[in-house]
Scaffold this motif. Structure first.
Motif, PDB file in Angstrom:
ATOM      1  N   HIS A 145      -5.210  -1.211   5.528  1.00 47.45           N
ATOM      2  CA  HIS A 145      -5.458  -0.740   7.410  1.00 47.45           C
ATOM      3  C   HIS A 145      -6.138  -2.306   8.129  1.00 47.45           C
ATOM      4  O   HIS A 145      -5.809  -2.871   9.061  1.00 47.45           O
ATOM      5  CB  HIS A 145      -6.401   0.489   7.297  1.00 47.45           C
ATOM      6  CG  HIS A 145      -5.589   1.673   6.135  1.00 47.45           C
ATOM      7  ND1 HIS A 145      -4.238   1.715   6.936  1.00 47.45           N
ATOM      8  CD2 HIS A 145      -5.917   2.389   5.692  1.00 47.45           C
ATOM      9  CE1 HIS A 145      -3.811   3.585   6.084  1.00 47.45           C
ATOM     10  NE2 HIS A 145      -4.890   3.275   5.585  1.00 47.45           N
TER      11      HIS A 145
ATOM     12  N   ASP B 236       2.279   3.336   3.226  1.00 51.30           N
ATOM     13  CA  ASP B 236       1.207   4.000   3.146  1.00 51.30           C
ATOM     14  C   ASP B 236       1.962   5.294   2.471  1.00 51.30           C
ATOM     15  O   ASP B 236       3.462   5.299   2.799  1.00 51.30           O
ATOM     16  CB  ASP B 236       0.404   3.973   4.366  1.00 51.30           C
ATOM     17  CG  ASP B 236      -1.127   4.846   3.572  1.00 51.30           C
ATOM     18  OD1 ASP B 236      -1.589   4.265   2.818  1.00 51.30           O
ATOM     19  OD2 ASP B 236      -1.825   4.753   4.761  1.00 51.30           O
TER      20      ASP B 236
ATOM     21  N   HIS C  38       0.769  -1.575   0.057  1.00 58.49           N
ATOM     22  CA  HIS C  38       0.222  -0.061  -0.012  1.00 58.49           C
ATOM     23  C   HIS C  38       1.060   1.502  -0.290  1.00 58.49           C
ATOM     24  O   HIS C  38       1.686   1.005   1.351  1.00 58.49           O
ATOM     25  CB  HIS C  38      -0.932   0.130   1.115  1.00 58.49           C
ATOM     26  CG  HIS C  38      -2.536   1.133   1.198  1.00 58.49           C
ATOM     27  ND1 HIS C  38      -3.219   0.961   0.006  1.00 58.49           N
ATOM     28  CD2 HIS C  38      -2.561   1.850   1.721  1.00 58.49           C
ATOM     29  CE1 HIS C  38      -3.829   2.492   0.466  1.00 58.49           C
ATOM     30  NE2 HIS C  38      -2.667   2.716   0.910  1.00 58.49           N
TER      31      HIS C  38
ATOM     32  N   HIS D 203       1.034   5.754  -1.733  1.00 60.49           N
ATOM     33  CA  HIS D 203       0.535   6.515  -2.617  1.00 60.49           C
ATOM     34  C   HIS D 203       1.905   7.778  -3.451  1.00 60.49           C
ATOM     35  O   HIS D 203       2.159   8.419  -2.216  1.00 60.49           O
ATOM     36  CB  HIS D 203      -0.801   7.651  -1.906  1.00 60.49           C
ATOM     37  CG  HIS D 203      -1.580   7.049  -1.719  1.00 60.49           C
ATOM     38  ND1 HIS D 203      -2.865   5.991  -1.548  1.00 60.49           N
ATOM     39  CD2 HIS D 203      -1.901   6.838   0.118  1.00 60.49           C
ATOM     40  CE1 HIS D 203      -3.223   5.936  -0.953  1.00 60.49           C
ATOM     41  NE2 HIS D 203      -2.887   5.800   0.114  1.00 60.49           N
TER      42      HIS D 203
ATOM     43  N   HIS E 204      -9.598   1.143  -0.062  1.00 63.94           N
ATOM     44  CA  HIS E 204      -8.729   1.697   2.295  1.00 63.94           C
ATOM     45  C   HIS E 204     -10.448   1.585   3.092  1.00 63.94           C
ATOM     46  O   HIS E 204     -11.180   1.176   2.342  1.00 63.94           O
ATOM     47  CB  HIS E 204      -9.040   3.078   1.854  1.00 63.94           C
ATOM     48  CG  HIS E 204      -7.557   3.560   1.588  1.00 63.94           C
ATOM     49  ND1 HIS E 204      -7.738   4.299   0.663  1.00 63.94           N
ATOM     50  CD2 HIS E 204      -6.169   4.144   2.290  1.00 63.94           C
ATOM     51  CE1 HIS E 204      -6.405   4.889   0.614  1.00 63.94           C
ATOM     52  NE2 HIS E 204      -5.614   4.761   1.412  1.00 63.94           N
TER      53      HIS E 204
END
Ligand code: ZN
Length: 449
Positions: free
Chosen positions: A269, A320, A64, A66, A232
């Motif tokens: 998460h 993340d 995960h 971004h 998410h």
């Protein structure tokens, strides 16, 4: 050396594999042989790489991220906020992203990951302001340039403030545009088979930024195109309240109603699932990307990893985005997950080996790539090699435990699909100082508005 000649990674100081005390032989991008103590390879003509000062682990897999958020690290306007206000502070900044800035952001994130021992990464790109329609194409180009294996997701947001969602109008697209582009990027970039270097998944951002219609249609499209699904879920109490207010149910019920609860889906998460929901996840073979640093920085909570594993839910690790971590160092994430989960469950239930397993085999399962994440014959030749010659390791007993306990930051060598992507702690052909200068410039410009 050419790509067809086998390589014997010989006599490692330590290796995270049984029966490979004298190392491994790789050929054509795969592990073809483990060499046991006292043995020599049966593979002829292998080039020798002397790993006598290296600790070898399977390449780490990041489930995960971004990438674009490397441009908004430690941003004062967003600091010390929980998820919803944190997002609301950042959306207007992200709305100004340009293709040039994204290229730099992606290069920084991927370089940071590679140098931390990561060989496969996902990315969840869901911000498509006007002019940034080719975001996924930009990411593919950088991954090919750096030699990192990727599962890039075509993310999306179409529920803006006007319709009761969280993001502003400037960062959302309409449903038809999103679905058509999802199909385009899969057709253009998604590779199939065990040697795939670039894959695409579909990833509406979250229940509070995407319509039910888009959630449903994306699941149908992923089924038709046979690609994975990501979003998410169960990250905060705010999200529970949002789902109960807007949809009259909890996030997992909503996910199921949208046709998402299945083996194709992995979720970032997964903090706020109750015991019955964990059983449902296990039955559905839906997996979880645990993001320990992000969850601590945003004070979101702690993913119940041991309950999930006991129930049969697969766990991987994710750094993340760099606005909520704020680094992209996957080896540090292993340490963070180890510390957070040990604090929760105690010394007998969480070891450094568990954390390494989550980041390798566990993450491989999350992204549907069982041929990755393990040192075994037939698996991909993806490895991270660490040297223990830094001050932080001095005096260490167990070399594998030292990576996690002493806080390894930087791999000395990284192999992806049988090719060296990192040598002597550097990425061949990448001028890091120049990259930092240009990336800092793009970040200042973006943040200034
Ligand atoms: Zn995220």
């Amino acid at each position: 050396m050419n790509d067809t000649q086998p390589i014997w990674i010989r006599d490692p100081q330590a290796i995270l594999a049984d029966g490979a005390e004298r190392g491994i032989v790789v050929s054509q991008g795969r592990i073809v042989e483990k060499v046991a103590a006292g043995a020599v390879p049966v593979t002829a003509d292998a080039i020798v790489f002397d790993a006598g000062t290296h600790v070898v682990v399977p390449g780490l897999i990041n489930t995960h991220h971004h990438f674009y958020q490397t441009l908004t690290r430690a941003l004062p306007a967003a600091m010390d906020r929980e998820l919803f206000p944190w997002l609301q502070a950042l959306y207007p900044v992200w709305a100004r992203l340009t293709p040039e800035a994204l290229d730099l952001a992606v290069t920084v994130a991927m370089a940071e990951l590679l140098l931390s021992g990561c060989t496969t990464t996902t990315d969840h790109h869901y911000v498509f302001p006007a002019g940034l329609e080719d975001a996924v194409d930009i990411e593919v180009a950088v991954a090919k340039r750096l030699g990192l294996r990727v599962l890039l997701t075509r993310g999306s947001m179409n529920l803006s403030q006007r319709d009761g969602g969280l993001p502003p109008d400037s960062v959302v697209q309409d449903e038809d545009t999103i679905l058509a582009d999802s199909e385009r990027v899969v057709a253009r970039h998604h590779q199939r088979g065990e040697d795939a270097m670039v894959q695409i998944a579909l990833a509406p951002c979250s229940p509070f930024s995407v319509t039910t219609s888009l959630m449903r249609k994306t699941a149908e499209l992923a089924g038709r195109l046979d690609v994975r699904l990501h979003t998410h879920l169960a990250e905060t109490e705010d999200e529970n309240r949002f789902c109960e207010d807007k949809y009259g149910c909890r996030p997992l019920d909503y996910l199921e109603q949208c046709g998402w609860l299945g083996a194709r889906t992995w979720l970032a998460h997964g903090i706020f699932f109750d015991a019955a929901e964990i059983q449902r996840l296990a039955k559905a073979k839906t997996t979880i990307s645990h993001c320990a640093c992000s969850n601590q920085i945003l004070a979101s909570g702690c993913c119940p990893v041991c309950e999930m594993e006991a129930a049969g839910v697969g766990i991987g690790l994710g750094v993340d985005g760099s606005a909520s971590n704020d680094e992209s160092n996957l080896m540090q994430e292993v340490r963070a997950a180890f510390l957070l989960q040990r604090a929760r469950y105690g010394v007998s239930r969480v070891s450094h080996k568990d954390a390494l397993r989550w980041a390798t085999k566990g993450s491989a399962a999350c992204i549907g790539r069982p041929e990755l994440g393990e040192i075994a014959v037939g698996k991909a030749a993806d490895f991270a090699l660490f040297k223990l010659d830094e001050l932080r390791f001095s005096g260490a007993g167990d070399p594998l435990a030292a990576l996690v306990l002493c806080g390894a930051h930087r791999a000395d060598r990284v192999m992806v699909g049988g090719r060296w992507a990192v040598t002597d702690g550097a990425i061949p052909g990448l001028d890091i100082a120049d990259l930092i200068r240009r990336h800092n410039g793009a970040a200042r410009k973006l943040q200034a508005g």
